[in-house]
Scaffold this active site. Sequence first.
Site, PDB file in Angstrom:
ATOM      1  N   ILE A 358     -38.160  27.419  -7.461  1.00 27.37           N
ATOM      2  CA  ILE A 358     -38.972  28.516  -7.989  1.00 27.37           C
ATOM      3  C   ILE A 358     -38.072  29.499  -8.742  1.00 27.37           C
ATOM      4  CG2 ILE A 358     -38.765  29.844  -5.835  1.00 27.37           C
ATOM      5  CD1 ILE A 358     -41.647  30.825  -6.265  1.00 27.37           C
ATOM      6  N   CYS A 359     -38.670  30.234  -9.669  1.00 26.77           N
ATOM      7  CA  CYS A 359     -38.023  31.350 -10.346  1.00 26.77           C
ATOM      8  C   CYS A 359     -36.869  30.875 -11.256  1.00 26.77           C
ATOM      9  CB  CYS A 359     -37.560  32.378  -9.313  1.00 26.77           C
ATOM     10  SG  CYS A 359     -37.132  34.000  -9.982  1.00 26.77           S
ATOM     11  N   ALA A 360     -35.655  31.332 -11.011  1.00 23.08           N
ATOM     12  CA  ALA A 360     -34.526  30.968 -11.862  1.00 23.08           C
ATOM     13  C   ALA A 360     -34.012  29.562 -11.586  1.00 23.08           C
ATOM     14  CB  ALA A 360     -33.386  31.969 -11.670  1.00 23.08           C
ATOM     15  N   PHE A 380     -39.186  31.080 -13.973  1.00 22.62           N
ATOM     16  CA  PHE A 380     -39.352  32.510 -14.237  1.00 22.62           C
ATOM     17  C   PHE A 380     -39.489  32.705 -15.751  1.00 22.62           C
ATOM     18  CE2 PHE A 380     -37.680  36.890 -14.745  1.00 22.62           C
ATOM     19  CZ  PHE A 380     -38.600  37.537 -13.915  1.00 22.62           C
TER      20      PHE A 380
END
Length: 438
Positions: A358-360, A380
């Site tokens: 998830i995200c970066a 992200f």
Amino acid sequence: MASSSLCHRYFNKITVTPFFNTKKLHHYSPRRISLRVNRRSFSISATMSSSTKKVLIPVAHGTEPFEAVVMIDVLRRGGADVTVASVENQVGVDACHGIKMVADTLLSDITDSVFDLIMLPGGLPGGETLKNCKPLEKMVKKQDTDGRLNAAICCAPALAFGTWGLLEGKKATCYPVFMEKLAACATAVESRVEIDGKIVTSRGPGTTMEFSVTLVEQLLGKEKAVEVSGPLVMRPNPGDEYTITELNQVSWSFEGTPQILVPIADGSEEMEAVAIIDVLKRAKANVVVAALGNSLEVVASRKVKLVADVLLDEAEKNSYDLIVLPGGLGGAEAFASSEKLVNMLKKQAESNKPYGAICASPALVFEPHGLLKGKKATAFPAMCSKLTDQSHIEHRVLVDGNLITSRGPGTSLEFALAIVEKFYGREKGLQLSKATLV
């Protein structure tokens, strides 16, 4: 005054006049300012110190970790000086679902301190412990008498604020199973976030981000709340049934109980890590939290201290039905630099076993190591330019065969529920969604 969401419409509904202009000060805190021995520097430091809003978040054994961590993270994003204080006789706290946190201090050491906001997380037996803590009760009552903000979520509005007599004649909300108890001491309403004077209440894990951004607005103004909420990738429709986008559908199999590895490192995004661990443990999966480096204690991106179960060196000895990475810039960079972890992920993918991020992390870990080859992924928003294939980046949660990716803190509960759904089925995912008020 109440709010049902913190989407764009929410910020048009609630208007709070900021007490001061924090635009130039929110990146600073007194702890980061060096004091030089001259009158001019002292004056600047003192001004910054007095302008920084101080927040107390008490925690106990059995505190709901996702609520506590989101509160800490979001208020620190807003520039508040947040003190996490253990009401136990030790700074280490065993929160719900086996998640271990380390507080900044003991409550007993700061009972004479003054805060602009005291906010209580829920969770059991943590909520009962907070209710029975006399020093905390005294501080909260003085806070109320002095006209400063108090806030509570989940069971805490009914157990603590209600028992202490703070809600008489006020509207308040709480976790659904405590509504009857709340109704005995307040006007109980089913708002996701409820503001009545200087008391703010909310319902549970799935409303914590809205609750926290509401409190950023109360302390620091609407402009700051909008600024903080943007990078969180919050849900535009909180309370609606969660959805996932799935391509190339395959079954995620396991024997007995799903074995899931969640690596963490200094700089990992604490909200994402705790959401994944919290929800998967609620589903009764066996979650192993493994720290990179030589210490089980990890300092996450907003300085929340989490304690892993094992070091990655030990975790490497076992096999897993899923390896899933939280984001956070520093954490993702550490993951990408770990030859051991990258090799584990490559073996997972080569064996057609599920892996996710998830995200970066999809952009900084999976992409450069070839783990997205032939796959659709999201990340992200600011990191999506690093993805070779950007055709599906707009999805909040995206499953492509044995790969699952997601966008950021505000999608982390949906991400975790999607993992539950892949292992246990849609019905289980919806059951946990209802229980967590996602």
